[in-house]
Design an enzyme around this catalytic site. Sequence first.
Site, PDB file in Angstrom:
ATOM      1  N   LYS A 154      -0.438 -44.069  44.212  1.00 49.77           N
ATOM      2  CA  LYS A 154      -0.813 -42.973  45.105  1.00 49.77           C
ATOM      3  C   LYS A 154       0.015 -41.719  44.798  1.00 49.77           C
ATOM      4  O   LYS A 154      -0.436 -40.602  45.001  1.00 49.77           O
ATOM      5  CB  LYS A 154      -0.595 -43.397  46.562  1.00 49.77           C
ATOM      6  CG  LYS A 154      -1.522 -44.529  47.012  1.00 49.77           C
ATOM      7  CD  LYS A 154      -1.094 -45.077  48.371  1.00 49.77           C
ATOM      8  CE  LYS A 154      -2.050 -46.158  48.865  1.00 49.77           C
ATOM      9  NZ  LYS A 154      -1.524 -46.819  50.103  1.00 49.77           N
ATOM     10  N   VAL A 155       1.231 -41.929  44.391  1.00 47.11           N
ATOM     11  CA  VAL A 155       2.130 -40.833  44.024  1.00 47.11           C
ATOM     12  C   VAL A 155       2.723 -41.196  42.663  1.00 47.11           C
ATOM     13  O   VAL A 155       3.022 -42.357  42.395  1.00 47.11           O
ATOM     14  CB  VAL A 155       3.235 -40.649  45.092  1.00 47.11           C
ATOM     15  CG1 VAL A 155       4.273 -39.635  44.641  1.00 47.11           C
ATOM     16  CG2 VAL A 155       2.632 -40.226  46.436  1.00 47.11           C
TER      17      VAL A 155
END
Lengths: 340, 340, 340, 340
Positions: free
Chosen positions: A291-292
């Site tokens: 996600k990051v």
Amino acid sequence: MKRKDYLQNPVKHIKINGTLTVDQLMQQFKNSGSFGAGRLAVACDIYEKMVRDKECTIFLALSGAVVPAGMRTLVTDLIRSRLVDVIVSTGASMVHDAIEALNGHHYKGSWNVDDHELYKYHIFRIYDVFVPEEDYVRLDYEFAEMYREVAAEKRGESLSSNEFAWELGKRLKDPDSILRAAYEEEVPIFIPAVRDSEFGFIHWLHASQKNQKDILQVDAFKDVPLICEICGKSPKNGMIVIGGGVPRNTVQSAALASKKALDYAIVITMDRPETGGLSGATLAETISWGKVKSEADKVMVIGDALMIFPIIVASVVERLGGKFRRTPYLKLGRLESDGE
Amino acid sequence: MKRKDYLQNPVKHIKINGTLTVDQLMQQFKNSGSFGAGRLAVACDIYEKMVRDKECTIFLALSGAVVPAGMRTLVTDLIRSRLVDVIVSTGASMVHDAIEALNGHHYKGSWNVDDHELYKYHIFRIYDVFVPEEDYVRLDYEFAEMYREVAAEKRGESLSSNEFAWELGKRLKDPDSILRAAYEEEVPIFIPAVRDSEFGFIHWLHASQKNQKDILQVDAFKDVPLICEICGKSPKNGMIVIGGGVPRNTVQSAALASKKALDYAIVITMDRPETGGLSGATLAETISWGKVKSEADKVMVIGDALMIFPIIVASVVERLGGKFRRTPYLKLGRLESDGE
Amino acid sequence: MKRKDYLQNPVKHIKINGTLTVDQLMQQFKNSGSFGAGRLAVACDIYEKMVRDKECTIFLALSGAVVPAGMRTLVTDLIRSRLVDVIVSTGASMVHDAIEALNGHHYKGSWNVDDHELYKYHIFRIYDVFVPEEDYVRLDYEFAEMYREVAAEKRGESLSSNEFAWELGKRLKDPDSILRAAYEEEVPIFIPAVRDSEFGFIHWLHASQKNQKDILQVDAFKDVPLICEICGKSPKNGMIVIGGGVPRNTVQSAALASKKALDYAIVITMDRPETGGLSGATLAETISWGKVKSEADKVMVIGDALMIFPIIVASVVERLGGKFRRTPYLKLGRLESDGE
Amino acid sequence: MKRKDYLQNPVKHIKINGTLTVDQLMQQFKNSGSFGAGRLAVACDIYEKMVRDKECTIFLALSGAVVPAGMRTLVTDLIRSRLVDVIVSTGASMVHDAIEALNGHHYKGSWNVDDHELYKYHIFRIYDVFVPEEDYVRLDYEFAEMYREVAAEKRGESLSSNEFAWELGKRLKDPDSILRAAYEEEVPIFIPAVRDSEFGFIHWLHASQKNQKDILQVDAFKDVPLICEICGKSPKNGMIVIGGGVPRNTVQSAALASKKALDYAIVITMDRPETGGLSGATLAETISWGKVKSEADKVMVIGDALMIFPIIVASVVERLGGKFRRTPYLKLGRLESDGE
């Protein structure tokens, strides 16, 4: 890593011997560089970097009592100067915005009151803020009428939550309204849990009205492709989270689904990781999901976002100058039709 | 109040000199009666009272990592013995349930790991729990097929989030599944932010598939009337909140909308009121709104719900006896059609 | 209270369209007035009021990592301009001050490191700050010598913790040292748990040295009369708490013992009341004890004190002007001998 | 580490279908193994291991409202069965113990009261516990007399905080008293901040009395050698922390000073690491200092210690059997004189 590498940068002590601008104080926090103050300074730097990165789309995830906290105009101004490109919000924050757009108010109060008396007075409490019931009643009736109008136009076609938000914004006159500004600036507002707010009750009211020919339909899943497409088409993506909850999860999920792990992430929250909830999850954890990015500029500031976010904005606006208006990379509002 | 009224009940000290059952310890906590232990004992008493109140409908609001915490069977058993009547959940918890129903697993891990290594290994982390990506991939494909099947049956008719949950439960075989048990027992599961979870991504996948004739439609607002009707028709309503967030708000809003302020309320959370967010709002605050009665039995336990809720259940099950099966007041599953 | 009394002051929204000074932002927070930002603005107002109240003695209670946070010079400047009159501190903060006075440093680091590697490198970690062991070793030996010198002068006479602090301050050269500034300005520093820090270990070292004729003696109770006398003789008393713990308790106890409940109180902490601990206790609770007046100006700001206190100071210094030097009501340093 | 190594132990779901003992529930938590419940189960295992380790000295660090929480007898029983060997406490907890030993009481109350009314009624509040002022007054006078008696015996000789604690315990009759039990069992009680509690005020009272020939003297540093010697002579050392603060720091500092990093550590607290304070510092951080071994059995449970510690004790007592009495490795009470 060698021993000396750990001992490079001494903490420089904060010096306040006269008037400081907000950013001058943040520079001092950068020099001290530890604990909450250090992280706050990092958050200012990351937000500035996001804003100056011409390829970056900036997602602002809003939860908590953003409008009762006095952050309504702040968010509107960020939209108008395009310091944010996309908003993901709880239903409640947009309800609070709409209440003020219809001349309602949030009042400064106290948390230490007799709630039963408030109940008898038809005053609702949000910690130390009071809202009179009539402001909600006015909203209910004016918005039920708005729903009727939108439904009549759409004739059975389902809206996405962002289309719903723009339809509301289109019908609000108040230039300080977040919904209005987003509509005018073509900044998408996603409301993934739109039903979980007064908007849900208004729908019930609307659907119960006699002679209702068309019922407004909002499709729960219809906003998914657009937010994923925005992430996907944007060379870089950044996220600022106020609080956490569904808005944070929605942004992160869009990054995951579009295989575009975020390049920048600022999370401001009082939640902590130990219970396993999403709101308090560390940004390290988000790396495992994709996600990051592991190399992203990222920071988690532990504190009351409603106090800390304005400080960050003040610091960054000072760096940019008050007249600054950013040019967004994507024409977001038209993305969906472009894509087809 | 007179002075002596304040000084009635001395704290009795906890005595542990051999094996105690969970409820025996809770009785000791009732006798000591202060701080967290006192509130935990009150929570046990309130839950017991809810269960024994034949006119009460019990709402369980689930947020946080319920299934990774090992509470899946616990919730399933509560459904089957009808110690809860209605579930309001995040999408994520139902996703986690579905992953295990398809033979996936959550693994005990550690929060102190190299998340970039996990990323490379395709392992997702939820604090100290690991989930392999293939369990999500399997879910994606099997559920996309399920969506297709449901869409084909419904032919353009929109589902509510609770109908969606039952359609999933109907198609899962695992008797330990929360979704399956709820379907079998006709316990409604409301998922107000259904889009904000893997269910949203699966919908995208489903809608993108070639030759897709019918697209599954979930109406964002369609579950509102049912949950309000349940509150409205039930003589009394009680709420147990694990965490907070959208599920807590949804239950409270249903109580407000149906003008049936809650008679019982237990909130277990690490969130606090000062930032104005809903999750940490005090139960006193809810009185001002008419969400909870001022005379309700209510308590807020500050702590990790995933540790505290099983203790409460163990205490109450001990009081009721293991064979206890409660008769619900309402036939909830059929309410909606009854109402028409 | 009538209904309309609750609805007097609408939240005014924060407007940031150019450079703001810290106090300008605090004025905006005062206008918004809710949640953390509202309480922060109140704290600024209370501190200003304390400073401008010519009859008020201001106690600063320090716990947590004040010096590693970069607040050393900040505290020193407050002493020199007499924006604080009395300091009550943990031993650790004075140890950290002394380390820097002897040319040691705190280094900006990271919390996410291999602590076993740090151990092998003889580097100590305080969250995201590193301190090399040699800085402690230098402190140990130089201060053991200092203890010897003080003991030789005192010849068996016991010191109070504040006399001990001044004896150290007298022997430190660094003008940025908190201990030095307090000695020069005759600002008492009470260290109620002096033994619980490196000062305790140094004492052990000192007492173990060969041919040690006199052993430094610090009487645990000897500082009680002075702090009570200061409270008692001061027409008004105010307290600012960074964190909580023993320093907060010591100030409050002095107010209670001298029957001079505090007139002003600011507590900045992340601690909360539910567990019954002193650090998180509400200021309302202190009223029951007679530690704080019920009509006192008081506020509790929930947040990282090491980030929030500098903001408050910057706001108040801006109001006062950088050259401001306050005249204290009491000649505190001489109080004890005056009393005899 | 290989991928499969991360995916070894699936979370097993909690099953409650009848009466469970506390330890049976803890075994379920061990099987689920994640988040707070998992850490709680680990804490039970570590405490059991400490108790069964014949070479281990067990330090119990007490902060917070231990006695008002109803844990007085619990601690006394731990002392008498030697499930703890050394206590390090705030002054307040020993004051609360003494109040009850003199037939005072802590009363179950409410946090939601009018504190000004309590003030007028001379009732002190500790969150939701009430204590009448007369119980403090009785303590003040009886203990001032006790101080006089001890001072007369000691004739100017200074006591250490642990000698002070035993002198008090010797003079209390109540067998349920922590001070009494510690005296009888020769379990040292260190009170590093003894002055910061009613004991300080009592000293002031004592020292102010007319015709006072001898004044009780407690040396701030005198307990340092004993606690370091205990750590140093014990082959292994374990620590259980309730809360944090000075007691936690004192135990850890003793381990550091005696170069005997702890072999076992359990910390139960609501504090978190981000502000840099000691109470919330991770056990990883303590490794860098040499306070805890990197290979130690250690766990930090985030929660209300006053609720969680009794659960741990109940689980461990169940494993040991109610009659269990542990044989300590060291004759601690005599250590000091042995050492000379």
